[in-house]
Design a protein around this motif. Structure first.
Motif, PDB file in Angstrom:
ATOM      1  N   GLY A  31       8.689 -42.927  51.785  1.00 19.55           N
ATOM      2  CA  GLY A  31      10.088 -42.832  51.809  1.00 19.55           C
ATOM      3  C   GLY A  31      10.502 -41.474  51.620  1.00 19.55           C
ATOM      4  O   GLY A  31      11.591 -40.985  51.280  1.00 19.55           O
ATOM      5  N   LEU A  32       9.580 -40.294  51.578  1.00 20.11           N
ATOM      6  CA  LEU A  32       9.939 -38.859  51.717  1.00 20.11           C
ATOM      7  C   LEU A  32      10.534 -38.299  52.706  1.00 20.11           C
ATOM      8  O   LEU A  32      10.079 -38.828  53.737  1.00 20.11           O
ATOM      9  CB  LEU A  32       8.771 -38.183  51.155  1.00 20.11           C
ATOM     10  N   ASN A  33      11.260 -37.302  52.716  1.00 20.53           N
ATOM     11  CA  ASN A  33      11.589 -36.719  53.994  1.00 20.53           C
ATOM     12  C   ASN A  33      10.776 -35.569  54.091  1.00 20.53           C
ATOM     13  O   ASN A  33      10.147 -34.925  53.451  1.00 20.53           O
ATOM     14  CB  ASN A  33      13.247 -35.948  53.620  1.00 20.53           C
ATOM     15  N   VAL A  34      10.590 -35.284  55.427  1.00 23.33           N
ATOM     16  CA  VAL A  34       9.388 -34.324  55.897  1.00 23.33           C
ATOM     17  C   VAL A  34       9.846 -33.093  56.675  1.00 23.33           C
ATOM     18  O   VAL A  34      10.559 -33.590  57.769  1.00 23.33           O
ATOM     19  CB  VAL A  34       8.355 -35.286  56.512  1.00 23.33           C
ATOM     20  N   ILE A  35       9.675 -31.882  56.459  1.00 21.63           N
ATOM     21  CA  ILE A  35       9.670 -30.882  57.339  1.00 21.63           C
ATOM     22  C   ILE A  35       8.255 -30.495  57.879  1.00 21.63           C
ATOM     23  O   ILE A  35       7.566 -30.024  56.993  1.00 21.63           O
ATOM     24  CB  ILE A  35      10.609 -29.975  56.952  1.00 21.63           C
ATOM     25  N   GLN A  36       7.911 -30.264  59.087  1.00 17.50           N
ATOM     26  CA  GLN A  36       6.799 -29.654  59.609  1.00 17.50           C
ATOM     27  C   GLN A  36       6.818 -28.513  60.375  1.00 17.50           C
ATOM     28  O   GLN A  36       7.803 -28.531  61.238  1.00 17.50           O
ATOM     29  CB  GLN A  36       5.950 -30.845  60.072  1.00 17.50           C
ATOM     30  N   PHE A  37       6.002 -27.666  60.428  1.00 17.57           N
ATOM     31  CA  PHE A  37       5.853 -26.504  61.358  1.00 17.57           C
ATOM     32  C   PHE A  37       4.206 -26.500  61.866  1.00 17.57           C
ATOM     33  O   PHE A  37       3.660 -27.366  61.540  1.00 17.57           O
ATOM     34  CB  PHE A  37       5.869 -25.393  60.442  1.00 17.57           C
ATOM     35  N   PRO A  38       4.197 -26.005  62.700  1.00 19.63           N
ATOM     36  CA  PRO A  38       2.851 -25.694  63.591  1.00 19.63           C
ATOM     37  C   PRO A  38       1.699 -25.413  62.468  1.00 19.63           C
ATOM     38  O   PRO A  38       2.045 -24.970  61.481  1.00 19.63           O
ATOM     39  CB  PRO A  38       2.891 -24.653  64.585  1.00 19.63           C
ATOM     40  N   ARG A  39       0.566 -25.899  62.834  1.00 21.36           N
ATOM     41  CA  ARG A  39      -0.592 -25.696  61.901  1.00 21.36           C
ATOM     42  C   ARG A  39      -0.488 -26.519  60.624  1.00 21.36           C
ATOM     43  O   ARG A  39      -0.993 -26.088  59.729  1.00 21.36           O
ATOM     44  CB  ARG A  39      -0.626 -24.147  61.753  1.00 21.36           C
ATOM     45  N   GLY A 330      12.798 -25.741  69.011  1.00 21.21           N
ATOM     46  CA  GLY A 330      11.925 -24.799  69.414  1.00 21.21           C
ATOM     47  C   GLY A 330      11.044 -25.602  70.557  1.00 21.21           C
ATOM     48  O   GLY A 330       9.845 -25.125  70.760  1.00 21.21           O
ATOM     49  N   VAL A 331      11.616 -26.776  71.246  1.00 22.36           N
ATOM     50  CA  VAL A 331      10.622 -27.568  71.881  1.00 22.36           C
ATOM     51  C   VAL A 331      10.888 -26.810  73.604  1.00 22.36           C
ATOM     52  O   VAL A 331      11.824 -26.366  74.043  1.00 22.36           O
ATOM     53  CB  VAL A 331      11.557 -28.751  72.117  1.00 22.36           C
ATOM     54  N   THR A 332       9.496 -26.764  73.887  1.00 25.90           N
ATOM     55  CA  THR A 332       9.280 -26.082  75.292  1.00 25.90           C
ATOM     56  C   THR A 332       9.734 -27.104  76.402  1.00 25.90           C
ATOM     57  O   THR A 332       9.536 -28.370  76.227  1.00 25.90           O
ATOM     58  CB  THR A 332       7.693 -25.562  75.386  1.00 25.90           C
ATOM     59  N   LEU A 377       1.594 -39.591  63.839  1.00 23.25           N
ATOM     60  CA  LEU A 377       0.682 -38.874  65.013  1.00 23.25           C
ATOM     61  C   LEU A 377       1.381 -38.435  66.018  1.00 23.25           C
ATOM     62  O   LEU A 377       1.112 -37.272  66.795  1.00 23.25           O
ATOM     63  CB  LEU A 377      -0.123 -40.174  65.490  1.00 23.25           C
ATOM     64  N   LEU A 378       2.587 -38.964  66.328  1.00 20.90           N
ATOM     65  CA  LEU A 378       3.722 -38.285  67.495  1.00 20.90           C
ATOM     66  C   LEU A 378       3.767 -37.077  67.141  1.00 20.90           C
ATOM     67  O   LEU A 378       3.923 -36.122  68.046  1.00 20.90           O
ATOM     68  CB  LEU A 378       4.680 -39.318  67.462  1.00 20.90           C
ATOM     69  N   THR A 379       4.398 -36.710  66.135  1.00 26.60           N
ATOM     70  CA  THR A 379       5.037 -35.389  65.741  1.00 26.60           C
ATOM     71  C   THR A 379       3.836 -34.348  65.499  1.00 26.60           C
ATOM     72  O   THR A 379       4.072 -33.224  65.714  1.00 26.60           O
ATOM     73  CB  THR A 379       5.947 -35.638  64.330  1.00 26.60           C
ATOM     74  N   GLU A 380       2.711 -34.739  64.892  1.00 31.74           N
ATOM     75  CA  GLU A 380       1.628 -33.982  64.644  1.00 31.74           C
ATOM     76  C   GLU A 380       1.239 -33.296  66.125  1.00 31.74           C
ATOM     77  O   GLU A 380       0.895 -32.156  66.236  1.00 31.74           O
ATOM     78  CB  GLU A 380       0.490 -34.583  64.039  1.00 31.74           C
ATOM     79  N   ASN A 381       1.111 -34.301  67.016  1.00 31.91           N
ATOM     80  CA  ASN A 381       0.618 -33.887  68.513  1.00 31.91           C
ATOM     81  C   ASN A 381       1.543 -32.956  69.225  1.00 31.91           C
ATOM     82  O   ASN A 381       1.248 -32.055  69.722  1.00 31.91           O
ATOM     83  CB  ASN A 381       0.394 -35.156  69.293  1.00 31.91           C
ATOM     84  N   LEU A 382       2.956 -33.171  68.812  1.00 35.32           N
ATOM     85  CA  LEU A 382       3.919 -32.479  69.427  1.00 35.32           C
ATOM     86  C   LEU A 382       3.894 -30.922  68.923  1.00 35.32           C
ATOM     87  O   LEU A 382       3.913 -30.082  69.608  1.00 35.32           O
ATOM     88  CB  LEU A 382       5.197 -33.051  68.911  1.00 35.32           C
ATOM     89  N   LEU A 383       3.656 -30.771  67.661  1.00 35.91           N
ATOM     90  CA  LEU A 383       3.566 -29.693  66.910  1.00 35.91           C
ATOM     91  C   LEU A 383       2.386 -28.975  67.523  1.00 35.91           C
ATOM     92  O   LEU A 383       2.178 -27.545  67.355  1.00 35.91           O
ATOM     93  CB  LEU A 383       3.567 -29.660  65.319  1.00 35.91           C
ATOM     94  N   ASP A 384       1.267 -29.575  67.526  1.00 44.35           N
ATOM     95  CA  ASP A 384      -0.017 -28.869  67.989  1.00 44.35           C
ATOM     96  C   ASP A 384      -0.025 -28.919  69.513  1.00 44.35           C
ATOM     97  O   ASP A 384      -1.325 -28.766  70.032  1.00 44.35           O
ATOM     98  CB  ASP A 384      -1.168 -29.572  67.438  1.00 44.35           C
ATOM     99  N   ALA A 393       6.697 -28.143  69.857  1.00 48.15           N
ATOM    100  CA  ALA A 393       8.010 -27.754  69.172  1.00 48.15           C
ATOM    101  C   ALA A 393       7.504 -26.951  67.907  1.00 48.15           C
ATOM    102  O   ALA A 393       6.328 -26.745  67.569  1.00 48.15           O
ATOM    103  CB  ALA A 393       8.566 -29.066  68.616  1.00 48.15           C
ATOM    104  N   ALA A 394       8.464 -26.140  67.366  1.00 46.25           N
ATOM    105  CA  ALA A 394       8.388 -25.075  66.375  1.00 46.25           C
ATOM    106  C   ALA A 394       8.626 -25.750  65.140  1.00 46.25           C
ATOM    107  O   ALA A 394       8.355 -24.968  64.060  1.00 46.25           O
ATOM    108  CB  ALA A 394       9.213 -23.783  66.663  1.00 46.25           C
ATOM    109  N   LEU A 395       9.491 -26.822  64.958  1.00 46.86           N
ATOM    110  CA  LEU A 395       9.900 -27.310  63.928  1.00 46.86           C
ATOM    111  C   LEU A 395      10.191 -29.028  64.228  1.00 46.86           C
ATOM    112  O   LEU A 395      10.693 -29.342  65.125  1.00 46.86           O
ATOM    113  CB  LEU A 395      10.908 -26.647  63.238  1.00 46.86           C
ATOM    114  N   VAL A 396       9.707 -29.443  63.174  1.00 46.16           N
ATOM    115  CA  VAL A 396      10.156 -31.205  63.383  1.00 46.16           C
ATOM    116  C   VAL A 396      10.552 -31.500  61.826  1.00 46.16           C
ATOM    117  O   VAL A 396       9.972 -31.671  60.851  1.00 46.16           O
ATOM    118  CB  VAL A 396       8.936 -32.121  63.714  1.00 46.16           C
TER     119      VAL A 396
END
Length: 413
Positions: A31-39, A330-332, A377-384, A393-396
């Motif tokens: 139940g944590l909120n998550v912010i992710q960046f590339p790498r 930052g979605v291409t 998996l969906l957002t990890e793949n999008l960031l990579d 994307a540059a941020l999720v």
């Protein structure tokens, strides 16, 4: 959940994404909120209004590739520089193979002198980096040695098994052109060690506890029919103690993978001749995933819980289905990217909707619901840039919300 949504788990992430992916899905499950960046740079915080176990302000858990922020920069540096690491292990009186670090240019003369003393077979690997699989083992003669060095002279970005962490050391060694070939410069360094035969064991050390031991026939880089096997409960305590001592020799690592080659994992280390052949500041849970997806999932949760305990942060119960408000920046090529995101999520059983909210800035928003591993998996793949079409994307940002009945994930105008 809609009846036509699949219940099977998602496809496996790329091995180099496994660590961050497992910690990511663990955060979503709790139940944590998550912010992710590339790498795989990730920050996780409790839901709005939640605090630490002591009642203070909410804490932020930070990770890079699944490595907690409590692993210090100096420790990571020592682990990635194999020459430094060898010195630390030697100073601690721990057993390592005979070897040394040399350059691929003038250093070859000295490398061959070492081989004259220790004999073939030998092992060659990059002298600096987080990678534990760019290893050529069992080299039996000068031709095989030359082939291994030729591989390491391929520019790193062109090597199929090369990885580089977000916190990796900066190498001032740009490729150069030689006889019409673009190659790593002659100053590029490699580690040469005596090949050690026996059972290859991968230990995962979290804090000062060995959480997992996996027998990897042929080494962690081997695949095919040589199946990895969990031998945690069978491994002699003297060998687990040796793995713990190895991590202590590189102070400041919150988690580490330690590879030991020995004759028999059930026997006392004193009765054999074990050697520490690898130590990484990353957990490399792809090895445990080779045993079972559940094992790597549980270890990802253990890493999350360990970091939360360090910050006195209480975690919620685990949930097998979650819903999040999804925000992407930052979605291409936003329209095409979001269509690809919806299709990828739908194929993994996710429900909800996504839409482009600012095509100029590349901003998209939506609601996504389903298995935490599928969302991760969906957002990890999008960031990579691993979504079909190579969109990224540059941020999720993922913020928890109540679960409700939704249709399969689709684009909403």
């Amino acid at each position: 959940m809609s009846a036509d949504v699949a219940t099977a788990g998602p496809a496996a992430p790329a091995p180099e994404l496994r660590d961050g992916y497992e910690v990511h899905q663990a955060a979503l499950r709790r139940g944590l909120n998550v912010i992710q960046f590339p790498r795989q740079v990730m920050m996780a915080t409790p839901p709005d209004g939640a605090g630490t176990a002591g009642g203070t302000q909410p804490q932020e858990l930070s990770f890079a590739h699944g490595v907690p922020q409590t692993s210090t920069l100096s420790a990571v540096t020592y682990a990635q520089d194999k020459r430094m690491r060898r010195a630390l292990l030697t100073n601690a009186g721990l057993p390592i193979p005979k070897g040394g670090a040399y350059s691929v240019g003038k250093g070859m003369e000295f490398a061959k002198r070492l081989i004259e003393r220790i004999g073939y077979p030998v092992v060659v690997k990059p002298a600096i980096g987080d990678n534990t699989i760019e290893t050529r083992t069992g080299l039996r003669d000068e031709d095989e040695l030359a082939s291994a060095i030729d591989y390491l002279r391929i520019p790193t970005t062109s090597r199929p098994t090369y990885t580089r962490a977000a916190f990796a050391l900066t190498l001032l060694s740009e490729p150069e052109e030689l006889d019409g070939r673009v190659m790593m410069p002659s100053s590029y360094r490699f580690l040469l060690e005596k090949h050690v035969s026996g059972e290859y064991l991968r230990f995962l050390v979290l804090g000062d506890e060995v959480c997992s031991v996996v027998h990897c026939p042929g080494g962690p880089w081997a695949g095919g029919e040589r199946q990895h096997r969990d031998v945690t409960g069978e491994t002699h305590t003297s060998l687990t103690d040796l793995a713990r001592q190895a991590v202590r020799a590189v102070p400041g690592l919150a988690v580490a993978a330690v590879d030991i080659v020995t004759g028999d994992h059930t026997a006392d280390a004193e009765a054999q001749d074990p050697r520490i052949v690898e130590l990484s500041e990353r957990p490399w849970l792809a090895i445990q995933a080779g045993v079972s997806a559940r094992l790597s999932q549980d270890l990802g949760d253990a890493i999350l819980r360990s970091h939360a305990a360090e910050l006195d942060l209480g975690l919620g119960e685990q949930h097998d289905e979650v819903a999040v408000d999804l925000h992407m920046e930052g979605v291409t090529e936003p329209a095409k990217a979001i269509a690809a995101v919806a299709e990828a999520g739908r194929n993994n059983g996710l429900t909800g909707h996504v839409s482009v909210t600012d095509p100029v800035e590349g901003i998209a928003d939506g609601v996504v619901q389903g298995r935490p591993d599928a969302i991760a998996l969906l957002t990890e793949n999008l960031l990579d840039a691993r979504i079909d079409g190579g969109y990224r994307a540059a941020l999720v940002e993922e913020r928890g919300r109540p679960v409700e009945r939704m249709d399969p994930l689709a684009v909403r105008d």
